[in-house]
Each structure stands twice: as C-alpha cells, then as structure tokens.
Design a protein around this motif. Structure first.
Motif, PDB file in Angstrom:
ATOM      1  N   ARG A   1      57.615  50.199  62.641  1.00  0.00           N
ATOM      2  CA  ARG A   1      59.005  50.040  62.200  1.00  0.00           C
ATOM      3  C   ARG A   1      58.997  49.838  60.692  1.00  0.00           C
ATOM      4  NH1 ARG A   1      62.895  45.613  61.785  1.00  0.00           N
ATOM      5  NH2 ARG A   1      64.901  46.168  62.740  1.00  0.00           N
ATOM      6  N   GLY A   2      59.799  50.612  59.971  1.00  0.00           N
ATOM      7  CA  GLY A   2      59.862  50.468  58.523  1.00  0.00           C
ATOM      8  C   GLY A   2      60.026  51.811  57.841  1.00  0.00           C
ATOM      9  N   LYS A   3      60.131  51.758  56.524  1.00  0.00           N
ATOM     10  CA  LYS A   3      60.328  52.969  55.724  1.00  0.00           C
ATOM     11  C   LYS A   3      59.002  53.442  55.130  1.00  0.00           C
ATOM     12  CE  LYS A   3      65.057  51.678  54.366  1.00  0.00           C
ATOM     13  NZ  LYS A   3      65.943  51.361  53.216  1.00  0.00           N
ATOM     14  N   ASN A   4      58.986  54.708  54.720  1.00  0.00           N
ATOM     15  CA  ASN A   4      57.838  55.299  54.023  1.00  0.00           C
ATOM     16  C   ASN A   4      56.561  55.214  54.860  1.00  0.00           C
ATOM     17  OD1 ASN A   4      59.415  55.787  51.594  1.00  0.00           O
ATOM     18  ND2 ASN A   4      59.269  53.580  51.218  1.00  0.00           N
ATOM     19  N   ILE A   5      56.666  55.522  56.158  1.00  0.00           N
ATOM     20  CA  ILE A   5      55.515  55.502  57.053  1.00  0.00           C
ATOM     21  C   ILE A   5      55.341  56.889  57.663  1.00  0.00           C
ATOM     22  CG2 ILE A   5      54.466  54.444  59.088  1.00  0.00           C
ATOM     23  CD1 ILE A   5      56.161  51.976  58.584  1.00  0.00           C
ATOM     24  N   LYS A   6      54.137  57.402  57.588  1.00  0.00           N
ATOM     25  CA  LYS A   6      53.820  58.706  58.157  1.00  0.00           C
ATOM     26  C   LYS A   6      52.558  58.573  59.011  1.00  0.00           C
ATOM     27  CE  LYS A   6      52.425  63.399  56.769  1.00  0.00           C
ATOM     28  NZ  LYS A   6      52.088  64.267  55.607  1.00  0.00           N
ATOM     29  N   GLN A   7      52.622  59.065  60.250  1.00  0.00           N
ATOM     30  CA  GLN A   7      51.453  59.006  61.130  1.00  0.00           C
ATOM     31  C   GLN A   7      50.593  60.245  60.917  1.00  0.00           C
ATOM     32  OE1 GLN A   7      51.087  57.226  65.339  1.00  0.00           O
ATOM     33  NE2 GLN A   7      51.531  59.372  65.707  1.00  0.00           N
ATOM     34  N   LEU A   8      49.302  60.012  60.663  1.00  0.00           N
ATOM     35  CA  LEU A   8      48.361  61.104  60.430  1.00  0.00           C
ATOM     36  C   LEU A   8      47.618  61.507  61.690  1.00  0.00           C
ATOM     37  CD1 LEU A   8      46.900  59.913  56.999  1.00  0.00           C
ATOM     38  CD2 LEU A   8      48.865  61.405  57.432  1.00  0.00           C
ATOM     39  N   HIS A   9      47.404  60.547  62.587  1.00  0.00           N
ATOM     40  CA  HIS A   9      46.873  60.896  63.914  1.00  0.00           C
ATOM     41  C   HIS A   9      47.191  59.797  64.918  1.00  0.00           C
ATOM     42  CE1 HIS A   9      42.789  58.660  63.399  1.00  0.00           C
ATOM     43  NE2 HIS A   9      43.391  58.130  64.435  1.00  0.00           N
ATOM     44  N   TYR A  10      47.221  60.178  66.189  1.00  0.00           N
ATOM     45  CA  TYR A  10      47.464  59.255  67.315  1.00  0.00           C
ATOM     46  C   TYR A  10      46.638  59.811  68.466  1.00  0.00           C
ATOM     47  CZ  TYR A  10      50.359  56.237  70.406  1.00  0.00           C
ATOM     48  OH  TYR A  10      50.805  55.277  71.286  1.00  0.00           O
ATOM     49  N   GLN A  11      45.601  59.087  68.873  1.00  0.00           N
ATOM     50  CA  GLN A  11      44.688  59.657  69.848  1.00  0.00           C
ATOM     51  C   GLN A  11      43.988  58.577  70.662  1.00  0.00           C
ATOM     52  OE1 GLN A  11      42.429  61.557  66.660  1.00  0.00           O
ATOM     53  NE2 GLN A  11      40.630  60.337  67.184  1.00  0.00           N
ATOM     54  N   SER A  12      43.451  59.026  71.799  1.00  0.00           N
ATOM     55  CA  SER A  12      42.574  58.178  72.600  1.00  0.00           C
ATOM     56  C   SER A  12      41.132  58.576  72.321  1.00  0.00           C
ATOM     57  CB  SER A  12      42.889  58.330  74.084  1.00  0.00           C
ATOM     58  OG  SER A  12      42.608  59.654  74.505  1.00  0.00           O
ATOM     59  N   HIS A  13      40.196  57.766  72.786  1.00  0.00           N
ATOM     60  CA  HIS A  13      38.777  58.000  72.516  1.00  0.00           C
ATOM     61  C   HIS A  13      38.020  57.953  73.832  1.00  0.00           C
ATOM     62  CE1 HIS A  13      39.451  57.691  68.133  1.00  0.00           C
ATOM     63  NE2 HIS A  13      40.428  56.891  68.524  1.00  0.00           N
ATOM     64  N   MET A  14      37.869  59.125  74.427  1.00  0.00           N
ATOM     65  CA  MET A  14      37.353  59.232  75.794  1.00  0.00           C
ATOM     66  C   MET A  14      35.865  58.926  75.897  1.00  0.00           C
ATOM     67  SD  MET A  14      39.953  59.958  77.668  1.00  0.00           S
ATOM     68  CE  MET A  14      39.162  60.521  79.170  1.00  0.00           C
ATOM     69  N   THR A  15      35.147  58.974  74.780  1.00  0.00           N
ATOM     70  CA  THR A  15      33.694  58.776  74.882  1.00  0.00           C
ATOM     71  C   THR A  15      33.327  57.330  75.192  1.00  0.00           C
ATOM     72  OG1 THR A  15      33.567  58.440  72.490  1.00  0.00           O
ATOM     73  CG2 THR A  15      33.207  60.683  73.311  1.00  0.00           C
ATOM     74  N   LEU A  16      34.232  56.402  74.956  1.00  0.00           N
ATOM     75  CA  LEU A  16      33.933  55.001  75.253  1.00  0.00           C
ATOM     76  C   LEU A  16      34.239  54.721  76.719  1.00  0.00           C
ATOM     77  CD1 LEU A  16      34.059  54.969  72.097  1.00  0.00           C
ATOM     78  CD2 LEU A  16      34.781  52.592  72.299  1.00  0.00           C
ATOM     79  N   LYS A  17      33.281  54.145  77.412  1.00  0.00           N
ATOM     80  CA  LYS A  17      33.382  53.990  78.865  1.00  0.00           C
ATOM     81  C   LYS A  17      33.146  52.552  79.331  1.00  0.00           C
ATOM     82  CE  LYS A  17      31.867  58.746  79.839  1.00  0.00           C
ATOM     83  NZ  LYS A  17      31.889  59.219  78.440  1.00  0.00           N
ATOM     84  N   THR A  18      33.209  51.611  78.404  1.00  0.00           N
ATOM     85  CA  THR A  18      32.928  50.214  78.766  1.00  0.00           C
ATOM     86  C   THR A  18      33.952  49.663  79.754  1.00  0.00           C
ATOM     87  OG1 THR A  18      31.852  49.754  76.659  1.00  0.00           O
ATOM     88  CG2 THR A  18      32.748  47.862  77.842  1.00  0.00           C
ATOM     89  N   SER A  19      35.207  50.078  79.613  1.00  0.00           N
ATOM     90  CA  SER A  19      36.323  49.448  80.329  1.00  0.00           C
ATOM     91  C   SER A  19      36.992  50.430  81.276  1.00  0.00           C
ATOM     92  CB  SER A  19      37.327  48.914  79.305  1.00  0.00           C
ATOM     93  OG  SER A  19      38.493  48.429  79.913  1.00  0.00           O
ATOM     94  N   ASP A  20      38.001  49.921  82.018  1.00  0.00           N
ATOM     95  CA  ASP A  20      38.836  50.801  82.838  1.00  0.00           C
ATOM     96  C   ASP A  20      39.999  51.363  82.016  1.00  0.00           C
ATOM     97  OD1 ASP A  20      40.166  48.417  82.587  1.00  0.00           O
ATOM     98  OD2 ASP A  20      40.639  48.182  84.716  1.00  0.00           O
ATOM     99  N   HIS A  21      40.087  50.975  80.739  1.00  0.00           N
ATOM    100  CA  HIS A  21      41.011  51.562  79.771  1.00  0.00           C
ATOM    101  C   HIS A  21      40.204  52.360  78.751  1.00  0.00           C
ATOM    102  CE1 HIS A  21      44.811  49.064  80.420  1.00  0.00           C
ATOM    103  NE2 HIS A  21      43.935  48.444  81.179  1.00  0.00           N
ATOM    104  N   LYS A  22      40.870  53.280  78.075  1.00  0.00           N
ATOM    105  CA  LYS A  22      40.290  53.965  76.922  1.00  0.00           C
ATOM    106  C   LYS A  22      40.955  53.423  75.662  1.00  0.00           C
ATOM    107  CE  LYS A  22      37.755  56.737  79.433  1.00  0.00           C
ATOM    108  NZ  LYS A  22      36.271  56.612  79.466  1.00  0.00           N
TER     109      LYS A  22
END
Length: 809
Positions: free
Chosen positions: A417-438
């Motif tokens: 939330r706010g001004k002058n913010i641009k997202q450059l990437h939004y991703q998950s990281h499937m190579t990590l397998k420690t948890s039941d979440h990524k």
C-alpha cells in the motif's frame, strides 16, 4: 532546538589549530548506532571534550565542515613549513606514528561525515521545545515536496510457513533469486516452532537456527546488516539492509499482536516493524491468520484486529502512537490462509495442471474479500502466475496425500500500500521442500523521499521567517462540534465510539492535549479513550477525535457491582489558551462477564433481568461473605458456567482444536447477550466461539476460581499432587465447586482426544493461567509452576467420580 540567535549562548571558542582533532567514539557503520546519538571526542592542546550530538543530517554536515576546516588549516601550515614547538620536542618515530594514526582517523571520519539526508524528525532535532517546534514541523510536512525528490530502492519481501521444521536446505534459491542484490530484505516466517513450549512461553531454540539460515542465504554480492528481529511464538520477521544504507534508517520500532484464543494467544497474529528511511516512513507486517477454509470471516476479523491493535510509540513522547495505516508505505506478507472456495479438490488440481490460474484466482477468498472492500482496502497484490503454495507432502512437490487431502490454495501472499511502488517479480520457489508450504517472494521497487539539503535549508528558513511574522499576542482558540456525549447500553467487550470535531477558529496555529483533572492519574477513566489525545492544528484546520468506550475485564467488575458509573469529564487544554470541557455519560448493561462467582451464585435470574439495586446489594453481600441460607439459597455453581460447559459437553466433545482456535466476535456477542438475558435456551454460535466465551468468562472473574490469597501456597506445593488437592479442599465452597466441576469436564474431554486432539499439555497451561491467576505479572518460572499444579487435576482420581455425576448427560 535553536531557531534564532536568542536561543543560543557562546561559552567558549575552540581554535581549529594543527593540534585540534575530532573523532567519533563509535563508527556509524556499526549496527548499534542506527538511529542513535552520535558521540564525538574533541581534542585541542591538552584539553578533551566529549559531545553527544543528535543522529542526523545536521550532525554529519557539522562534522564534515569541521574536518574541512582542519584540512585547510593543516594544508596551509605544511605549505609555509611552520611547525609547532612541541612537535620539535617529540621523537621522530613517535611523531610519524601519531601522524599516521591521525591521518587514518581523519580520512575515515571524512568518509563517514558526508551529509546524511535523514528523515523529518531527525532534521528537526531533539529534544522538542513545545509549540514553536511543532509549528515548524507542521509547515515542513505541508511543504515536503519543495525539498524532497524520489529515489528508487529495491525491497525483497519473502514469506515462508516452515511447519515447525528445522532448516534442512540452503535458502539461497529463495533469498538470492534476484539478479542484483536488493537494498532491503524483509523476511517473514510462520509456524517457526509448533511445540507447546513455544506456544505457551514464547521461547524457541529454532529462532537462531532460522536466523542463521537466512543470513547464509542472502545475496552474496552485497554486505548486509541486521536492523531488527521480532518474533511472536512462531511468527518471525527479519529486517536486513545493505550496510551503506544503515545510517539513513531511524526510528525503528517493533510490535506484536496475538489474535489466537481470547485475542491474546500468539499462535495466530502478527509481528510488525516500522522505520524511517530518508524521509519516508515504512511499516512491514508479517501475519499468520486463522486457518480452515470456512473461517474467512475470522481471517477478516484477525486483519482488522491487527490493524487496530498495532500501535507504535514515537520518539517524541508528546505525539500519539502510530498505527499501521499511518505510514507512507505498508508492506504486508505472511500466511494469510485465504483458500480457494466452491471448487472440488480434483477440479482445482486439474486447473493447476492446465495453468488456468485465472479461473482459480476468481475463486480465491482473498480476492473476493478485497473486491468487496472487506479487508486490505487500498492494498495491491501483483498478478499471481504461479501454482498454489499449499499444501504439499513435506519433502516433495506432491499435493497433500493425507486423509484430509487439502484443496491447494494460495495461502502465502504479499501485498503493498502506498505511492511510487512497482513490483518487479512475484513468485514461489518450488525447489525448497522443507515444509508443506512453498516460500514466496516479491521484489518491489519503491520510490523513497530523499531530502535535497539546499532546498531543505531554504524552505526551513522561509518557514522560520513566516512564523516570526505570525507570532504575536493572539490567544489560540477552537470550536467543538459537541460537548456532551451519551453512550447508551454499553456492553462488555463491545466498542462504542463517537466523534468530536475540533476546529481551529483562531488567528494562530494551536497545540491541544487532554489533561488530567486535579488529583487524577490520567486524563480519562480507564474505560474511555480519546484518539488522538494530543495534537497540533494549523489555522483553519480541524481534526476528528474519536471518543471510544470499551469495558473489559479490568473495568467490568466495578461497573457490574455499581461501584462505578459511566460518567467522566474530559479537559481539552490549548497551549497558551483556555480549557474546554467535554461531558461523557452513559449506561452500562450489567454482565455475568466480570461478575464474581459468589454474586452469580446468588442470582436466580439472568443478570439483566435483575434491578440494578438488587445486583448492587447482592454484590455487597457476596463480598461480605455474610448470607442467610434460608433466604439466599445460592446455587452450587453459576448457571452461566453450567450453560457453556453443557453446550460443549453435548456438542463439542469431538471438535478438533477446541480451546485453541478462536471464534468470531459476533458469535461471542450473541453468547454474552444470551447468558445475560436468558433469551435463548441453547447457546448460539460455533463450538469454538462457546469455548472461547468460557475462557473469557474465567479470565474476567474479579477473583479467580482459586482466589489470589491461595496463589503462593499453590506454587510452593506444585510438585506434590496430594498437597495440591488439600489446598483445593480449603477453597471457599462456591470456588471449590467450580474448580471441581471444570476439572471433571476437562477430564471427560480428554477421553475424546483422538477426535478433538486435546491432551494434558494443551489444556493444562490454558486453564491453569485462568483458574490460578497471579495478582501480579508472572515470570516464566511461575507460569511453569502454575501449569505443573493444574496438571495434577487432569488425571482422574477415585475421589473425582462423584463430580462426574454432575456433568450433563
């Protein structure tokens, strides 16, 4: 803060000669001095002087000019070949060594003394000196665009629910996934530790393990400093910054909010960090909201509670606390637990296989709640083009194959939330397998307001000249939209708020504050708050002040018994002006919550069906412990406790996560009204809501089930089960009845542990802390003793069997 020449005096002149030196006592590169004062040691001839200068741009500019002056003086001295007499008396080796050290120190100091363009609070300096400072502050804020410009910095945000696991693999594929090293790292974890010890005592050995794993996983092409770590049970947030940016960070504060059972337990909730970077203020929140697909309303409630209860204190104690939404930039990450609704598990998996994320996203609960503007109003989330991050079989990329076979969902989210913010990437990281979440990451480019020193100086001087012209003998004055407020039918733990608008109708700006009345410790009664309680008003400006009434476990007992009424007068004081008086009145509806066991046992009817005078008389009678058994005939236990236990025994024996998952506030309000009015024969709401209502009831008792006077004895004998039972046998009769009734109920619930997943280690600390409360704040040792004491009563003894006969069939 010195504004004009009249504000300063000249005590001594120190010549910047060849023997002069100024050295910082601690380096600004050290993490410990981020936002702290700068200490310098000045040496001239045989004298030494140590100064503490406010951290910020003025100090750096001052040190820079001092060193430049010394450099010019030294250069001139060397050019003319002049040397001081004392230099000729020194040994050449000593002289060369000292000059080399001086040179190194000076070089380092000059590097460290470049002007640091810090935030608005630092630029004004500390301490504050009242109205004139605030006038300048206000005008600087209004004219901020005149002396700041936008500069972009990269922020890496990461969230990972680790399911109580230890770090088993490198986090670099997640944390070092960007091509270039980010300027900031804000890394959030949930379920860091699922042990009962962490849940109950907020203590875990896994904190340093994951902290080290994060440090090793940061981008290798930059040096980072840890600015702050904050943790609540298993919710942890780490804040790293490139070392070269550390000096521009200040006003770092951290807060935690538990939203678990009773709104306090920290298995769910949030941790937050706020800070100033250059001239922008930023707040980062890491939250873990309520679980289960059908609990989206509870998640909404958790979000609103976190926003309302997170309050950051400010460096200037005269300023009100800052809430999350009062920041220029808000970054929110975590396991928000919103699920995919209205689609069967096989259909969801089929859509994932086809990468039809749009159809899935249209059924995402968070998207629907945001579209309806129920939560996260004003926030933005980037496009989701990765598969759901929950739930996997641990150690694999396979969807949940357990008996529950959870529907895949995007539980782990990042919003801003706010001004002058641009997202450059939004991703998950499937190579990590420690948890039941990524894990999930987002790289944001955020435009930060940076100060132009020349423009700032020019703006500052113009403001000071303007204020000099403004200041005269005019007395500040305001007008109030209303001076009398009536709060009708106030109920236990139910907010009521009204607004008074204060308008500055005078000729000058003014500073206002609610002040205590004579011989009173605070400006208002404990059930009342005014927000903001102090502030500054420019000429012609207005402010809305929320007057909020909220009766909790601390204030309910005296209101229930009639010892206190909802009556107060607020005094609004203007600096250099007069006082204004605001009248607060209201009526409180008595409740079983916050009433004593003895009083409730004497009530034959619901408490709100009884005349107030009768309740007052019965309260006095129960406190005096003098009663007529022929006329009073008290019940063995309060009927309200029986109703809640009866409901849970009938309908919740097999309820999973009972006493661990919170209910809805709306359910609690209906349950409270039902108990107070007797309007229904069956309690409304979910099983979790009734269970939480029981816990809140016990927590609100003015005198706990085991009275305060027995507390030391209970701790002393906590390891001796027989002695513990002897103490219970000595309790007042009604207290003893309630204790035995509740322990018998809990023993019965444990018989269904295969369904409800309850065990002694869960129930003991939850109920022990309510039944055996300390009259003062408990330390960890006392909490463990209280738990040990109560555990003896969760194992059924032969003498308990007659109690079980009293439980509802």
């Amino acid at each position: 803060m010195a504004i004009t020449g009249d504000d300063v005096t000249l005590d001594e002149i120190i010549p910047i000669s060849y023997d002069f030196s100024v050295v910082e006592v601690s380096s600004p590169d050290e993490l410990a001095v981020v936002g702290a004062d700068t200490r310098v040691r000045v040496t001239f001839f045989e004298e030494k002087l140590e100064l503490k200068l406010p951290f910020g741009s003025h100090t750096r500019l001052f040190l820079s000019k001092v060193n430049r002056a010394w450099s010019e003086r030294a250069h001139a001295a060397n050019s003319s070949g002049q040397k001081k007499e004392d230099e000729r008396t020194r040994g050449d080796g000593v002289h060369e060594s000292q000059e080399r050290v001086k040179s190194e120190v000076r070089d380092d100091l000059i590097r460290n003394s470049q002007p640091i363009l810090s935030n608005k609070s630092q630029m004004l300096g500390m301490p504050q000196f009242g109205l004139r400072d605030n006038l300048i502050k206000c005008e600087l804020l209004k004219n901020e665009d005149a002396y700041t410009y936008i500069k972009n910095y990269s922020f890496f945000l990461g969230t990972y629910n680790v399911n109580g696991q230890n770090p088993k693999e490198s986090l670099s594929p997640w944390l070092a996934s960007t091509d270039t090293p980010p300027d900031f790292y804000l890394v959030g974890f949930q379920e860091l530790d699922l042990s009962k010890e962490a849940f109950l005592f907020n203590d875990t050995p896994k904190e340093p393990e994951w902290m080290l794993a994060v440090y090793k996983g940061l981008h290798p092409d930059a040096k980072y400093a840890l600015v702050k770590l904050v943790r609540l049970v298993g919710i942890m947030l780490l804040f790293y910054v490139k070392a070269e940016h550390a000096a521009h960070i200040s006003e770092v504060e951290a807060e935690t909010v538990g939203t678990g059972v009773m709104g306090r337990m920290g298995n769910k909730g949030a941790v937050a960090i706020r800070f100033q970077f250059h001239n922008s203020d930023i707040c980062v929140v890491n939250s873990h909201l309520a679980a289960h697909t059908d609990e989206f309303e509870r998640r909404n409630q958790d979000f609103k509670d976190i926003c309302r209860r997170t309050q950051f204190s400010q460096d200037d104690p005269t300023l009100p606390a800052l809430t999350i939404m009062k920041h220029n930039v808000v970054l929110w990450l975590g396991d928000l637990n919103y699920r995919i609704s209205d689609l069967e598990v096989d259909h969801v998996k089929d859509l994932i296989a086809k990468k039809d994320f749009e159809t899935l996203y249209n059924n995402d609960q968070l998207k629907r709640q945001m579209d309806e503007e129920v939560v996260f109003v004003g926030f933005t989330e980037g496009e989701i083009d990765f598969q759901p991050t929950y739930k996997y079989d641990t150690g694999s990329d396979h969807w949940d194959t357990s008996e529950k076979c959870r529907v895949p969902a995007w539980c782990d989210r990042i919003l801003w939330r706010g001004k002058n913010i641009k997202q450059l990437h939004y991703q998950s990281h499937m190579t990590l397998k420690t948890s039941d979440h990524k894990p999930v990451s987002s790289l944001l480019e955020i435009g930060i307001k940076v100060v132009n020193e020349e423009s700032y100086k020019r703006t500052f001087e113009e403001i000071v000249r303007h204020i000099d012209r403004l200041e005269n003998d005019c007395i500040p004055s305001v007008s109030l939209s209303q001076i009398e407020f009536l709060f009708q039918d106030v109920k236990f733990m139910q907010h009521q708020a009204k607004t008074v608008t204060v308008y500055n109708d005078g000729q000058v700006p003014c500073q206002f504050e609610f002040i205590p009345k004579l011989d009173e410790p605070a400006y208002c009664k404990p059930w009342l708050t005014a927000n903001p309680a102090k502030g500054f008003l420019a000429q012609g400006a207005s402010v809305d002040i929320d007057l909020e009434v909220f009766v909790n476990r601390s204030t309910a007992p005296e209101l229930n018994s009639g010892q206190q009424q909802l009556e107060d007068i607020l005094v609004l004081h203007l600096e250099r002006g007069k006082d204004y008086f605001i009248s607060i009145t209201g009526n409180y509806l008595p409740s079983c919550f916050g009433s004593s066991l003895s009083t409730l046992c004497l009530l034959r009817e619901p408490i709100q069906d009884m005349p107030l005078e009768t309740i007052r008389e019965l309260s006095m009678k129960s406190n005096s412990e003098v009663s007529n058994p022929e006329t009073d005939k008290p019940q063995e236990i309060p009927k309200e406790i029986w109703m809640m236990v009866d409901h849970l025994f009938r309908y919740a024996k097999k309820q999973e996560d009972l006493f661990q998952q919170p209910g809805l506030r709306s359910d609690f309000e209906e349950i409270r009204d039902c108990l107070d009015t007797g309007s229904l024969d069956t309690l409304p709401g979910s099983n979790h809501s009734v269970a939480e209502a029981l816990l809140l009831f016990l927590d609100a008792l003015p005198e706990p089930v085991i009275p305060f006077s027995f507390y030391p004895q209970c701790l002393d004998c906590c390891s001796d089960g027989i002695h513990c039972r002897q103490i219970i046998s000595m309790l007042p009769q009604r207290h003893k009845n309630v204790f035995n009734y509740l322990t018998a109920f809990l023993q019965e619930m444990l018989k269904y542990s295969t369904h409800n997943r309850l065990d002694v280690n869960i129930l003991a600390p939850i109920f022990a802390g309510l039944l055996l409360r300390s009259p003062t704040k408990q330390d960890l040792t006392e909490k463990r003793k209280v738990k040990e004491f109560f555990q003896h009563f969760l194992v059924q003894m032969p003498s308990d069997r007659d109690i079980h006969d009293k439980l509802p069939e």
